[in-house]
Design an enzyme around this catalytic site. Structure first.
Site, PDB file in Angstrom:
ATOM      1  N   CYS A  81      58.488  28.259  53.251  1.00  0.00           N
ATOM      2  CA  CYS A  81      57.232  28.616  53.904  1.00  0.00           C
ATOM      3  C   CYS A  81      57.032  30.111  53.998  1.00  0.00           C
ATOM      4  O   CYS A  81      56.040  30.567  54.536  1.00  0.00           O
ATOM      5  CB  CYS A  81      57.189  28.008  55.299  1.00  0.00           C
ATOM      6  SG  CYS A  81      58.606  28.472  56.293  1.00  0.00           S
ATOM      7  N   CYS A  97      56.607  21.277  60.659  1.00  0.00           N
ATOM      8  CA  CYS A  97      55.404  20.766  61.313  1.00  0.00           C
ATOM      9  C   CYS A  97      55.221  19.280  61.019  1.00  0.00           C
ATOM     10  O   CYS A  97      55.584  18.796  59.943  1.00  0.00           O
ATOM     11  CB  CYS A  97      54.184  21.532  60.823  1.00  0.00           C
ATOM     12  SG  CYS A  97      54.160  23.258  61.296  1.00  0.00           S
ATOM     13  N   CYS A 154      48.306  28.604  55.315  1.00  0.00           N
ATOM     14  CA  CYS A 154      48.508  28.030  56.655  1.00  0.00           C
ATOM     15  C   CYS A 154      49.872  28.461  57.196  1.00  0.00           C
ATOM     16  O   CYS A 154      49.991  28.889  58.352  1.00  0.00           O
ATOM     17  CB  CYS A 154      48.403  26.502  56.589  1.00  0.00           C
ATOM     18  SG  CYS A 154      48.495  25.709  58.201  1.00  0.00           S
ATOM     19  N   CYS A 155      50.928  28.383  56.340  1.00  0.00           N
ATOM     20  CA  CYS A 155      52.267  28.817  56.769  1.00  0.00           C
ATOM     21  C   CYS A 155      52.258  30.305  57.105  1.00  0.00           C
ATOM     22  O   CYS A 155      52.931  30.733  58.050  1.00  0.00           O
ATOM     23  CB  CYS A 155      53.307  28.546  55.682  1.00  0.00           C
ATOM     24  SG  CYS A 155      53.786  26.826  55.504  1.00  0.00           S
TER      25      CYS A 155
HETATM   26  S1  SF4 Z   1      54.245  23.511  57.708  1.00  0.00           S
HETATM   27 FE1  SF4 Z   1      52.929  23.998  59.489  1.00  0.00          FE
HETATM   28  S2  SF4 Z   1      52.257  26.033  59.077  1.00  0.00           S
HETATM   29 FE2  SF4 Z   1      52.984  25.240  57.102  1.00  0.00          FE
HETATM   30  S3  SF4 Z   1      51.203  24.220  56.114  1.00  0.00           S
HETATM   31 FE3  SF4 Z   1      52.170  22.662  57.354  1.00  0.00          FE
HETATM   32  S4  SF4 Z   1      51.037  22.725  59.317  1.00  0.00           S
HETATM   33 FE4  SF4 Z   1      50.649  24.679  58.261  1.00  0.00          FE
END
Ligand code: SF4
Length: 231
Positions: free
Chosen positions: A225, A198, A115-116
């Site tokens: 991340c 996030c 996701c990151c």
């Molecule tokens: S920090 Fe943002 S980009 Fe990373 S896993 Fe969480 S929601 Fe996804």
């Protein structure tokens, strides 16, 4: 690109002087990524107030706090200069969400890193294309991974220099600068959020906790991340 004398000189200057000097040495191709955190707000203030030739951008992951958008909007109004915004590829996000679930990042470290990667690293790589120097607000005390960084560091994987002018600042120095210079910051900082990412992946921390403890708090991972591939 930098001589040993220039590096030594840059490291000896204060924040504002070092950014001026950097722009003198590299008149174009300098870029600054802001997460809208306190360190980045300080650097933004110096760049925008002095109209330095630096492209300022941020990454909108689509999962930020409402307060991030307010601050971005207030920055645009205050400085009359727009921060560029980079978004993830729509199909990347759609495929991820449809396969892993809307909150799939909670299910495994791999899911979280994916996701990151989709929401942060890929848009970052796009934003950095062609840049010669990337300014960051990293500080060495933020995490163990950041303690070996140098103020001016060659990033082999991205083939550019990273300039970390706040590297040796402690958090008290950050707070003092913010107060002395009336820098706007996220109201979340006063509620125990130190490092803010996030919304679903950030929580407030207790006094004395590691500043990165509130990021991906459910993991035992390195709390990074992938934006900064620290050595
Ligand atoms: S920090 Fe943002 S980009 Fe990373 S896993 Fe969480 S929601 Fe996804």
């Amino acid at each position: 690109m930098f001589t040993a004398e220039e590096i030594q000189h840059l490291e000896a200057l204060d924040l504002q002087q070092s950014l001026f000097k950097l722009c003198e040495i590299i008149p174009d191709g300098i870029i600054f990524s802001t997460s809208l955190g306190q360190e980045d707000q300080i650097i933004t203030d110096v760049i925008f107030k002095n109209k330095l030739p630096v492209k300022v951008f941020t990454l909108d992951t689509g999962r930020l706090f409402y307060e991030h958008y307010d601050l971005l909007s207030n920055n645009n109004s205050k400085y009359k200069i727009k921060t560029e915004v980079y978004f993830p590829e729509a199909t990347d996000v759609e495929n991820y969400v449809n396969e892993k679930g809307i909150n799939g990042f909670f299910h495994s470290v791999e899911n979280r890193k994916e996701c990151c990667y989709i929401r942060k690293v890929k848009p970052l790589n796009r934003a950095l294309e062609g840049a010669k120097v990337w300014i960051t607000g990293l500080r060495s005390e933020q995490s163990e991974n950041r303690q070996t960084l140098k103020m001016l560091d060659w990033d082999e994987s991205r083939q550019l220099y990273k300039f970390n002018p706040l590297l040796h600042w402690n958090y008290d120095a950050v707070l003092k600068y913010i107060e002395d210079h009336q820098i706007m910051d996220l109201p979340l900082h006063k509620k125990g959020f130190v490092s803010v990412g996030c919304k679903p992946c950030t929580r407030a921390i207790e006094p004395g906790e590691n500043p990165r403890a509130g990021r991906w708090w459910w993991e035992e991972s390195q709390k990074e991340c992938g934006l900064h591939s620290e050595k």
